[in-house]
Scaffold this active site. Structure first.
Site, PDB file in Angstrom:
ATOM      1  N   TYR A   1       0.852  -1.183   0.000  1.00  0.00           N
ATOM      2  CA  TYR A   1       0.000   0.000   0.000  1.00  0.00           C
ATOM      3  C   TYR A   1       0.889   1.235   0.000  1.00  0.00           C
ATOM      4  CZ  TYR A   1      -3.442   3.428   1.748  1.00  0.00           C
ATOM      5  OH  TYR A   1      -4.258   4.525   1.913  1.00  0.00           O
TER       6      TYR A   1
ATOM      7  N   ASP B   1       9.355   2.592  -0.708  1.00  0.00           N
ATOM      8  CA  ASP B   1       8.353   3.279   0.112  1.00  0.00           C
ATOM      9  C   ASP B   1       8.656   2.921   1.574  1.00  0.00           C
ATOM     10  OD1 ASP B   1       4.696   3.228   0.379  1.00  0.00           O
ATOM     11  OD2 ASP B   1       6.269   4.119   1.612  1.00  0.00           O
TER      12      ASP B   1
ATOM     13  N   LYS C   1       4.987   9.441   8.531  1.00  0.00           N
ATOM     14  CA  LYS C   1       4.784   8.919   9.880  1.00  0.00           C
ATOM     15  C   LYS C   1       5.800   9.458  10.922  1.00  0.00           C
ATOM     16  CE  LYS C   1       2.550   4.793   8.032  1.00  0.00           C
ATOM     17  NZ  LYS C   1       1.173   4.742   8.525  1.00  0.00           N
TER      18      LYS C   1
HETATM   19  P1  KE4 Z   1      -0.675   8.278   4.562  1.00  0.00           P
HETATM   20  O1  KE4 Z   1      -1.229   8.960   3.338  1.00  0.00           O
HETATM   21  O2  KE4 Z   1      -1.732   7.477   5.297  1.00  0.00           O
HETATM   22  O3  KE4 Z   1       0.102   9.244   5.474  1.00  0.00           O
HETATM   23  O4  KE4 Z   1       0.458   7.242   4.087  1.00  0.00           O
HETATM   24  C1  KE4 Z   1       0.117   6.272   3.112  1.00  0.00           C
HETATM   25  C2  KE4 Z   1       1.096   5.108   3.233  1.00  0.00           C
HETATM   26  C3  KE4 Z   1       2.106   4.992   2.289  1.00  0.00           C
HETATM   27  N1  KE4 Z   1       3.010   3.995   2.356  1.00  0.00           N
HETATM   28  C4  KE4 Z   1       2.960   3.082   3.360  1.00  0.00           C
HETATM   29  C5  KE4 Z   1       3.978   1.984   3.404  1.00  0.00           C
HETATM   30  C6  KE4 Z   1       1.955   3.153   4.350  1.00  0.00           C
HETATM   31  O5  KE4 Z   1       1.910   2.217   5.335  1.00  0.00           O
HETATM   32  C7  KE4 Z   1       1.002   4.184   4.292  1.00  0.00           C
HETATM   33  C8  KE4 Z   1      -0.131   4.306   5.301  1.00  0.00           C
HETATM   34  N2  KE4 Z   1      -0.284   3.222   6.215  1.00  0.00           N
HETATM   35  C9  KE4 Z   1      -1.599   2.970   6.718  1.00  0.00           C
HETATM   36  C10 KE4 Z   1      -1.504   1.792   7.703  1.00  0.00           C
HETATM   37  N3  KE4 Z   1      -1.472   0.564   7.032  1.00  0.00           N
HETATM   38  C11 KE4 Z   1      -2.210   4.187   7.355  1.00  0.00           C
HETATM   39  C12 KE4 Z   1      -3.427   3.910   8.205  1.00  0.00           C
HETATM   40  C13 KE4 Z   1      -4.675   4.456   7.567  1.00  0.00           C
HETATM   41  O6  KE4 Z   1      -4.804   4.377   6.320  1.00  0.00           O
HETATM   42  O7  KE4 Z   1      -5.549   4.929   8.339  1.00  0.00           O
END
Ligand code: KE4
Length: 428
Positions: free
Chosen positions: A145, A240, A268
């Site tokens: 993701y 990523d 994060k």
């Molecule tokens: P954000 O747009 O949520 O800040 O980041 C996206 C993203 C990109 N790359 C990786 C490897 C990530 O894990 C994420 C976001 N992770 C999720 C948890 N699996 C965020 C939690 C959510 O979507 O509420």
């Protein structure tokens, strides 16, 4: 049953104004059933809900809370910064400090652009790779993701996977036709794809340690293979590390594995819990970005002083203390304890871990890709999740998410967790 009257009332009201009652799907507990609780406050490794219940937290706001919640150094840094103004839209010194810190800690990042989320970082990195190579297609891996940009919501992980329809409505075929999705840990699939698309692939983007379909690890030599084949074909290798950056070592997973990507996405932890994202890498690629080059990217709040202050405080604490040694020890203790508890309860669990990131799959395993992960017993996981919640332990509310240990957890907290798991695993 723990009383959660106020949370239920709040959720009822939230449903009137927020789709699904939440601002991010995975928080809605749809994968495990029931309703989410509402947090009143958090400190250290604990969450306190609005009904006065307390939980040992293994989500850590999905990664940022590596030092624990309400870490004093971060709170003080944000308070100081806020007194000077919350946003300027003009360069501020903290942006330079953050950029310097990132380039010092992650040597592959010669130049970096700060933004406001991991989604933005990954979306921009793809655009940059396309602009740099003049090519449209790119490879991602199922279960990985990278946020919710249109071209990336194809066989995504995390919430998209949890909902059982990896692709998203509203994404025109034209927006995803250049996204080539392959199984992770399968070099032959990558070789065949490059052979079938000669000179057309701009990049490979991947989580070096996928944490959005639970958690699984690259097979030995796999990342080195991706590095070599992208060099051969003139494609950009994008790590990523939004989740793994500064989580697994001061230099991210790339410091541990020794594979140097061309671009890295971050988020994060570098925001200390405030909205943040970043992408960076080779200067010759990064200099394609506006205002220097033709690839446009922008953001009103990019480099926001509060997020910078929080992230700088977090990175300073991580690079100066012994957090990583502590996190590894706690992770090993949890893995040993939960594995023993599952065995004792006669439950089949495959426990994957990388430092302070982990996932217990209810399947024999091994789990090395999405196909393996999908064999997990999600109904059993849901019962385990709720049993642990009743025992005062908050796990990620989906089988397809990674858990996170913080430096604020103690061996006693881990022991409490293991004892709770031993009881719950016997009862479900
Ligand atoms: P954000 O747009 O949520 O800040 O980041 C996206 C993203 C990109 N790359 C990786 C490897 C990530 O894990 C994420 C976001 N992770 C999720 C948890 N699996 C965020 C939690 C959510 O979507 O509420």
């Amino acid at each position: 049953m723990i009383a959660r009257t106020k949370s239920e009332q709040l959720f009822g009201e939230a449903l009137r104004y927020l789709p699904g009652g939440v601002n991010s799907p995975v928080r809605a507990f749809r994968a495990v059933g029931g309703q989410p609780f509402f947090v009143d406050r958090a400190e250290g490794c604990r969450l306190h809900d609005v009904d006065g219940n307390t939980y040992i937290d293994y989500v850590g706001t999905w990664g940022p809370a590596i030092l624990g919640h309400a870490y004093p150094g971060i709170i003080q840094a944000v308070q100081r910064a806020a007194e000077l103004g919350t946003s300027f839209g003009v360069p501020n010194p903290l942006e330079v400090t953050m950029a310097r810190l990132i380039t010092e800690l992650v040597p592959s990042i010669q130049k970096v652009r700060l933004c406001n989320s991991g989604t933005e970082a990954c979306m921009s990195a793809i655009r940059l790779a396309r602009g740099f190579t003049g090519r449209d297609k790119f490879i991602k891996f199922d279960g990985c993701y990278h946020g919710h940009a249109d071209c990336l919501l194809v066989k995504a992980g995390s919430g998209a996977l949890t909902f059982g329809h990896p692709d998203s409505a509203g994404v025109p075929q034209a927006f995803s036709q250049h996204t080539l999705v392959l199984p992770y840990n399968d070099p032959e699939a990558v070789r065949a794809t490059f052979a079938a698309n000669p000179g057309q692939i701009a990049a490979i983007i991947l989580e070096p340690v996928p944490g959005n379909a639970g958690l699984y690890l690259p097979q030995p030599g796999y990342l080195e293979f991706l590095r070599q084949i992208t060099r051969e074909h003139g494609a950009v290798l994008i790590f990523d590390e939004v989740m793994t950056g500064f989580r697994l070592s001061p230099g991210g997973y790339q410091q541990l594995c020794g594979v140097v990507p061309d671009l890295t996405c971050l988020g994060k932890i570098i925001g200390g819990g405030l909205p943040v994202g970043a992408f960076g890498g080779r200067a010759d690629i990064m200099d394609m970005l506006a205002p220097l080059g033709p690839v446009y990217q922008a953001g009103t709040l990019s480099g926001n002083p509060l997020a910078m202050a929080a992230g700088i405080a977090a990175l300073d604490a991580l690079r100066q203390g012994d957090a990583y040694r502590k996190l590894e020890a706690l992770g090993a203790q949890l893995q040993e304890g939960l594995t023993a508890a599952a065995h004792e309860a006669g439950k089949t669990v495959c426990f994957n871990r990388c430092g302070s990131m982990f996932c217990g799959y209810f399947t024999p395993g091994p789990v090395f890709n999405l196909g393996d992960a999908m064999k997990s017993d999600r109904q059993l996981f849901a019962r385990y999740f709720h049993g642990m919640l009743e025992a005062g332990v908050y796990l990620a509310p989906s089988q397809f998410e990674a858990g996170f240990i913080s430096a604020a957890h103690t061996p006693a907290d881990i022991e409490t967790t293991v004892r709770a798991a031993a009881r719950v695993l016997k009862s479900i």
